[in-house]
Design a protein around this motif. Structure first.
Motif, PDB file in Angstrom:
ATOM      1  N   ASP A 170     -21.053  38.215 -48.724  1.00 30.23           N
ATOM      2  CA  ASP A 170     -21.635  39.116 -47.738  1.00 30.23           C
ATOM      3  C   ASP A 170     -20.561  40.110 -47.292  1.00 30.23           C
ATOM      4  O   ASP A 170     -19.538  39.696 -46.734  1.00 30.23           O
ATOM      5  CB  ASP A 170     -22.069  38.244 -46.566  1.00 30.23           C
ATOM      6  N   TYR A 194     -37.653  42.689 -47.877  1.00 32.15           N
ATOM      7  CA  TYR A 194     -36.212  42.570 -48.162  1.00 32.15           C
ATOM      8  C   TYR A 194     -35.849  41.111 -48.419  1.00 32.15           C
ATOM      9  O   TYR A 194     -35.158  40.783 -49.387  1.00 32.15           O
ATOM     10  CB  TYR A 194     -35.436  43.120 -46.976  1.00 32.15           C
ATOM     11  N   TYR A 244     -26.676  43.546 -54.111  1.00 38.72           N
ATOM     12  CA  TYR A 244     -27.925  43.755 -53.375  1.00 38.72           C
ATOM     13  C   TYR A 244     -27.574  44.552 -52.130  1.00 38.72           C
ATOM     14  O   TYR A 244     -26.830  44.075 -51.263  1.00 38.72           O
ATOM     15  CB  TYR A 244     -28.556  42.415 -53.016  1.00 38.72           C
ATOM     16  N   MET A 291     -34.433  39.465 -51.933  1.00 39.13           N
ATOM     17  CA  MET A 291     -33.135  38.801 -51.965  1.00 39.13           C
ATOM     18  C   MET A 291     -33.281  37.359 -52.446  1.00 39.13           C
ATOM     19  O   MET A 291     -32.463  36.860 -53.233  1.00 39.13           O
ATOM     20  CB  MET A 291     -32.491  38.839 -50.580  1.00 39.13           C
ATOM     21  N   ILE A 317     -23.157  34.004 -52.903  1.00 37.46           N
ATOM     22  CA  ILE A 317     -23.412  35.206 -52.112  1.00 37.46           C
ATOM     23  C   ILE A 317     -22.127  35.579 -51.376  1.00 37.46           C
ATOM     24  O   ILE A 317     -21.584  34.767 -50.617  1.00 37.46           O
ATOM     25  CB  ILE A 317     -24.551  34.983 -51.109  1.00 37.46           C
ATOM     26  N   LEU A 358     -31.229  46.519 -55.971  1.00 35.97           N
ATOM     27  CA  LEU A 358     -30.572  45.452 -56.717  1.00 35.97           C
ATOM     28  C   LEU A 358     -29.879  46.094 -57.907  1.00 35.97           C
ATOM     29  O   LEU A 358     -30.530  46.655 -58.788  1.00 35.97           O
ATOM     30  CB  LEU A 358     -31.578  44.407 -57.190  1.00 35.97           C
ATOM     31  N   ASN A 379     -28.674  47.072 -48.905  1.00 41.40           N
ATOM     32  CA  ASN A 379     -29.679  47.596 -47.992  1.00 41.40           C
ATOM     33  C   ASN A 379     -29.562  49.116 -47.953  1.00 41.40           C
ATOM     34  O   ASN A 379     -28.515  49.660 -47.614  1.00 41.40           O
ATOM     35  CB  ASN A 379     -29.465  47.008 -46.594  1.00 41.40           C
ATOM     36  N   HIS A 435     -23.569  41.203 -51.328  1.00 38.59           N
ATOM     37  CA  HIS A 435     -24.664  41.592 -50.427  1.00 38.59           C
ATOM     38  C   HIS A 435     -24.121  42.559 -49.388  1.00 38.59           C
ATOM     39  O   HIS A 435     -23.165  42.246 -48.678  1.00 38.59           O
ATOM     40  CB  HIS A 435     -25.235  40.344 -49.755  1.00 38.59           C
ATOM     41  N   PRO A 481     -25.572  44.492 -46.333  1.00 36.05           N
ATOM     42  CA  PRO A 481     -26.767  44.683 -45.512  1.00 36.05           C
ATOM     43  C   PRO A 481     -26.691  45.763 -44.452  1.00 36.05           C
ATOM     44  O   PRO A 481     -27.725  46.202 -43.947  1.00 36.05           O
ATOM     45  CB  PRO A 481     -26.923  43.312 -44.844  1.00 36.05           C
TER      46      PRO A 481
END
Length: 264
Positions: free
Chosen positions: A155, A133, A76, A137, A153, A11, A78, A23, A25
């Protein structure tokens, strides 16, 4: 592929008054050693699969956009490959990608070959990686709501210019930028802002070839304070496919993403 131990997510703080969470991922190629042992592919085949399945350079794209935004968003990211777990899948029968062996824990590759054995126990992977995870989140979204009254958010994804065998909806349009939406969490004004920001790349499309966007299950379908949009960028606009270096398009796309973030 890296097998170096590291946290499964990061984060990255933004401005206190920003409601935006970028985000990312699917941008990592890292697979922990204990997970690598359960993957059937040899090293060269695994590298080829990572070339196809990884949204290469999306973490760098998000980082450049965050740095260029007038109000810095939160990010955020991954830190592990989606071949460990895919944090954006439903962990149950609601997930349509289970039909091709690509639910929360993949059992098959992009070319529908075996990735893991038929007797794989998915529970340890879900407990070690998927659920932590998702909890973190959810906490990040809750923090944006507490600080600003809402959370947005965005993505950040990419997709190949030609469909891969695993795609369930690969016959539709493949625009330079695909906007994935949700009927509850994507208001028209959010979609309109994204269409304007990415207008200069040859066109945007809606929900083709990939639809939907990520919202934590705590908020999904119930909390209108959480809005969300998926940005799917066709890889030939910014990189050498399938897993090669980024090109000049990355900076322009980062500028467009920064414009979107600024408008939010």
């Amino acid at each position: 592929m890296s097998t170096a131990p590291q946290p499964s997510f990061r984060l990255l703080p933004g401005d206190a008054d920003s409601p935006v969470l970028l985000h990312v991922p699917h941008g990592s190629r890292t697979i922990p050693e204990e997970v690598r042992g359960g993957i059937l592919l040899d090293d060269s085949a695994l590298e080829r699969e990572l070339d196809h399945i990884t949204d290469s350079h999306t973490a760098e794209l998000a980082a450049r956009a965050a740095a260029a935004s007038p109000v810095r968003p939160w990010s955020y990211v991954n830190a592990l490959s989606r071949l460990v777990v895919d944090p954006e899948r439903f962990p149950d029968d609601r997930e349509e990608m289970r039909a091709v062996g690509m639910g929360a824990v993949y059992t098959h590759t992009t070319h529908r070959e075996r990735l893991r054995g038929p007797d794989v126990d998915q529970h340890p992977l879900l407990e070690s990686y998927f659920h932590p995870y998702a909890r973190a989140m959810t906490e990040a979204v809750d923090a944006r709501i507490a600080a600003t009254g809402r959370a947005v958010i965005v993505d950040v994804h990419s997709y190949p210019s030609a469909p891969l065998p695993y795609e369930l909806h690969g016959t539709g349009p493949r625009p330079p930028v695909c906007l994935g939406t949700d009927p509850f969490h994507t208001p028209p004004e959010l979609r309109d802002l994204a269409e304007a920001a990415f207008d200069g790349f040859g066109g945007t499309g809606i929900d083709s070839p990939f639809a939907g966007t990520y919202v934590p299950l705590k908020h999904y379908g119930t909390d209108r304070r959480v809005t969300a949009l998926m940005i799917e960028i066709r890889r030939d606009t910014y990189m050498s496919e399938p897993g090669g270096p980024a090109g000049a398009g990355l900076d322009a796309l980062a500028g467009a993403l920064a414009e979107l973030v600024g408008s939010l």
